[in-house]
Design an enzyme around this catalytic site. Structure first.
Site, short mmCIF file in Angstrom:
data_model
loop_
_atom_site.label_atom_id
_atom_site.label_comp_id
_atom_site.label_asym_id
_atom_site.label_seq_id
_atom_site.Cartn_x
_atom_site.Cartn_y
_atom_site.Cartn_z
N HIS A 30 0.81 -1.22 0.00
CA HIS A 30 0.00 0.00 0.00
C HIS A 30 0.85 1.27 0.00
O HIS A 30 0.57 2.19 0.79
CB HIS A 30 -0.92 0.03 1.23
C1 FAD Z 1 -0.02 -7.32 -4.66
C2 FAD Z 1 -0.98 -6.25 -4.22
C3 FAD Z 1 -2.04 -6.59 -3.40
C4 FAD Z 1 -2.94 -5.59 -2.98
N1 FAD Z 1 -4.05 -5.97 -2.31
C5 FAD Z 1 -5.01 -5.04 -2.06
C6 FAD Z 1 -6.27 -5.42 -1.52
O1 FAD Z 1 -6.56 -6.62 -1.32
N2 FAD Z 1 -7.17 -4.44 -1.27
C7 FAD Z 1 -6.90 -3.13 -1.50
O2 FAD Z 1 -7.73 -2.27 -1.18
N3 FAD Z 1 -5.72 -2.75 -2.04
C8 FAD Z 1 -4.80 -3.67 -2.36
N4 FAD Z 1 -3.64 -3.29 -2.98
C9 FAD Z 1 -3.41 -1.84 -3.22
C10 FAD Z 1 -4.24 -1.25 -4.36
O3 FAD Z 1 -4.35 -2.14 -5.43
C11 FAD Z 1 -3.60 0.07 -4.77
O4 FAD Z 1 -3.57 0.94 -3.66
C12 FAD Z 1 -4.34 0.78 -5.90
O5 FAD Z 1 -4.44 -0.02 -7.03
C13 FAD Z 1 -3.57 2.06 -6.24
O6 FAD Z 1 -4.13 2.64 -7.38
P1 FAD Z 1 -3.33 3.67 -8.27
O7 FAD Z 1 -4.23 4.11 -9.34
O8 FAD Z 1 -2.70 4.67 -7.37
O9 FAD Z 1 -2.11 2.82 -8.87
P2 FAD Z 1 -2.15 1.52 -9.78
O10 FAD Z 1 -3.46 0.84 -9.67
O11 FAD Z 1 -0.94 0.75 -9.42
O12 FAD Z 1 -2.03 2.07 -11.26
C14 FAD Z 1 -0.91 2.78 -11.74
C15 FAD Z 1 -0.81 2.52 -13.24
O13 FAD Z 1 0.10 3.45 -13.83
C16 FAD Z 1 0.92 2.77 -14.76
N5 FAD Z 1 2.16 3.54 -14.93
C17 FAD Z 1 3.14 3.72 -14.00
N6 FAD Z 1 4.12 4.48 -14.53
C18 FAD Z 1 3.75 4.79 -15.79
C19 FAD Z 1 4.36 5.55 -16.83
N7 FAD Z 1 5.53 6.16 -16.67
N8 FAD Z 1 3.71 5.64 -18.03
C20 FAD Z 1 2.50 5.04 -18.21
N9 FAD Z 1 1.90 4.30 -17.26
C21 FAD Z 1 2.51 4.19 -16.06
C22 FAD Z 1 1.11 1.41 -14.13
O14 FAD Z 1 1.53 0.45 -15.06
C23 FAD Z 1 -0.26 1.12 -13.55
O15 FAD Z 1 -1.10 0.49 -14.49
C24 FAD Z 1 -2.72 -4.24 -3.38
C25 FAD Z 1 -1.65 -3.92 -4.21
C26 FAD Z 1 -0.79 -4.90 -4.64
C27 FAD Z 1 0.36 -4.51 -5.54
#
Ligand code: FAD
Length: 602
Positions: free
Chosen positions: A531
């Site tokens: 997280h």
């Molecule tokens: C293994 C794991 C288990 C988890 N389990 C849970 C759970 O059970 N419940 C829960 O609530 N949360 C869980 N989480 C956390 C939750 O999934 C994240 O907090 C949430 O997805 C964050 O969302 P975000 O949009 O910030 O980032 P993300 O969903 O990670 O999305 C970011 C995106 O940006 C893309 N990106 C990055 N850099 C670039 C770039 N330079 N150019 C283009 N694209 C780029 C990435 O490829 C990715 O697709 C877990 C996370 C992981 C990794």
């Protein structure tokens, strides 16, 4: 013969349905771009795809999503909720690593932790544990009290509801749920272990309730709510992108790694990216929105000249805005306690992956494979009576095999792996039992994210600085003592529960069960629960630690916002996906300049 037939049939159905469930074809993703778009969203993860959906509702604007990874929708095997840990360390994972830790990770090779983060349309919702947890009222009220106007619990609750399609009818605090949103939520609690566990937690004085309801007061124990619909993982791509992919004003590009935000005269004017090895650029008529996650968004800001002045200057990056990007990294950690049980009612791979369960899963979306990796319950407790909100979360994992799929991901040294897992993997018959993940939800330790170089493909330097604050260890030990009480309950005796003792090199010489020994275990074994947050912290303009203002605009730069998990002023109490969806829903309204939700109570 019978088994052979059933297996063959299962595989046939699985292959056929995996084609059926594909919802994208490569031609749906753009390779030829318009010169400009109204909005460019960087990152097609949890937040990015909410924004893609909501912003493209306005037919008169054009929206582009640039995602570095692939479309993972053609790998339905990861949509099986029980398979969640298997998606780690695959193409859908960036597989980051921490720097060697000073105060934690003593049991890991070189004291380095592995940090999975999702890569591909859906982002981390492609491989996460699917648990749907909103956090506590106190989290958001504290954000608002610290100057983030508009982010109190009562103000953000309607955005949680907007995302949700709650499929259950029983056992939920109806007033705090809604139906019809893009993300389906189901109760995935299935095993007898979980039923008995709820009784056990009640026995020591906690009430069974809906931790996502109850006016945001989490204290107590609840059944697992997960992003599962029709038995399948409802990742962000399935929920938010699939239904709108045909919109003419929405372009989505995969394998498009954004390398820089172009900023001219303190105004974001577009982005540069590499697609299939070719350098490209597009212009933004209105805004660039960074939704690249806590690692990606902070890294991109710094590559674009927005970050701590000294650090950027050292790397020869011209400074556009001197802001504390990456300076307040926070993460939750988990530490497993385990118990063996005599009654054979926990999950084992042998029981889950039977031909019958494959059929049930593919034909009806039912059966044990629809459990999200045996995560079956959440308990929120205050180990510090003075705390305004729970400081420990206990996640019940109704199997001892969870590490079978993911123990390699923790990077433990060989002798630690041997001490912890030999009894599981060295035996023919897998033992029955369960684990309780003790999660530190209000960590005081704070780390940092810095660029390793000017190369956008170099992974940044990630230092969560775990357990640097001694208070964190004290909270952990109080959490463990709580679990010890729980494991002695009459309810758990019904399963023939015996506590599994930990015996690892490095902690053997400590007095058994002393606080000192538990500290040793925690510092050796506790690991990320994935997280990372707060690398582009939100705060009022007066807050010197803030990167974005409460409208999520990067301070001092126009046309540039950050909307994802990285903007959390402080970690929420629990898993971070639901809060990230909420942040993006609210961000869409802030960008569109309209309020699409009804205020609470109206
Ligand atoms: C293994 C794991 C288990 C988890 N389990 C849970 C759970 O059970 N419940 C829960 O609530 N949360 C869980 N989480 C956390 C939750 O999934 C994240 O907090 C949430 O997805 C964050 O969302 P975000 O949009 O910030 O980032 P993300 O969903 O990670 O999305 C970011 C995106 O940006 C893309 N990106 C990055 N850099 C670039 C770039 N330079 N150019 C283009 N694209 C780029 C990435 O490829 C990715 O697709 C877990 C996370 C992981 C990794």
């Amino acid at each position: 013969m019978k088994t052979w037939l059933a297996t063959s049939l299962g595989i046939l159905v699985a292959v056929a349905t995996s084609y059926y469930f594909r919802w994208t074809t490569p031609h749906q993703f753009v390779r030829n771009f318009n010169k400009s778009y109204d909005y460019i969203i960087v990152g097609g993860g949890a937040a990015g795809l909410v924004l893609a959906n909501r912003l493209s509702e306005d037919a008169d604007v054009t929206v582009l999503v640039l995602e570095a990874g692939n479309s993972e929708s053609d790998k339905p095997v990861y949509d099986i909720p029980y398979n969640a840990p298997k998606a780690q360390m695959t193409e859908a994972d960036w597989i980051y690593r921490t720097v060697p830790q000073k105060h934690a990770h003593f049991g890991m090779k070189d004291k380095v932790g592995i940090w999975p983060q999702g890569k591909g349309l859906g982002g981390s919702t492609l491989l996460n544990g699917l648990a749907y947890v909103r956090g506590s009222r106190h989290d958001y009220d504290a954000w608002a009290a610290n100057g983030c106007e508009g982010w109190s619990y009562d103000e953000v609750l309607p955005y949680f509801l907007k995302t949700e399609d709650m499929r259950e009818t029983d056992g939920f605090d109806e007033e705090y749920h809604s139906r019809g949103g893009p993300i389906t939520i189901s109760d995935t609690t299935k095993s007898e272990v979980a039923q008995v566990y709820l009784e056990a937690v009640e026995e020591i004085g906690f009430k069974v309730h809906d931790c996502n309801g109850n006016n945001g007061i989490q204290d107590g124990v609840c059944r697992m709510q997960a992003i599962v619909g029709g038995g399948q993982r409802c990742n962000a791509a399935r929920g938010f992108l699939q239904p709108v992919l045909e919109r003419n004003n929405l372009h989505v590009a995969i394998q498009s790694h954004v390398t820089k935000v172009r900023i001219e005269n303190k105004q974001a004017v577009g982005v540069e990216f590499i697609q299939h090895g070719r350098k490209k650029s597009v212009a933004a008529k209105r805004e660039v929105i960074l939704s690249a996650g806590s690692v990606g968004s902070a890294q991109l800001l710094m590559l674009s000249g927005v970050g701590p002045k000294d650090h950027l200057t050292e790397l020869g990056i011209p400074v556009v805005a001197d802001l504390p990007v990456g300076s307040t990294l926070r993460d939750h950690m988990m530490f497993f306690t385990k118990a063996d049980i005599k009654k054979p009612v926990s999950y084992t791979n042998a029981k889950v992956f039977t031909p019958l369960n494959w059929l049930k899963y593919y034909l009806f979306g039912t059966g044990l494979m629809t459990s999200n990796a045996a995560l079956e319950s959440q308990t929120f407790i205050r180990t510090d009576p003075d705390s305004k909100t729970p400081d420990i979360q206990l996640t019940l994992v109704s199997t001892l095999e969870e590490h079978g799929d993911s123990y390699g991901h923790f990077n433990y040294r060989d002798e630690i792996n041997e001490a912890l897992f030999q009894s599981i993997h060295g035996l023919d018959a897998v033992p029955e039992g369960f684990s309780i993940a003790v999660v530190l939800i209000q960590p005081k330790s704070k780390g940092s994210l810095r660029l390793a170089s000017r190369d956008p493909f170099d992974y940044p330097i990630l230092d969560p600085n775990y357990l640097a604050d001694p208070e964190d260890v004290k909270t952990y030990i109080r959490g463990v003592r709580h679990v010890q009480k729980l494991l002695k309950t009459e309810a758990l005796k019904k399963l023939g529960t015996t506590v599994r003792t930990i015996d690892i090199p490095g902690c053997r010489e400590k007095i058994p069960d002393s606080d000192e020994q538990w500290e040793c275990f925690v510092r050796h074994l506790a690991t990320t629960i994935y997280h990372p947050a707060s690398t582009c912290k939100m705060g009022p303009l007066s807050d010197p630690t803030a990167v974005v203002d409460p409208q999520l605009r990067v301070k001092g730069i126009s046309g540039l916002r950050v909307a994802d998990c990285s903007v959390m002023p402080n970690l929420t109490s629990g898993n971070t996906m639901a809060p990230t969806f909420m942040i993006a829903e609210k961000a869409a309204d802030l960008i569109r300049g309209k309020v699409t939700v009804k205020p609470r109570g109206s």
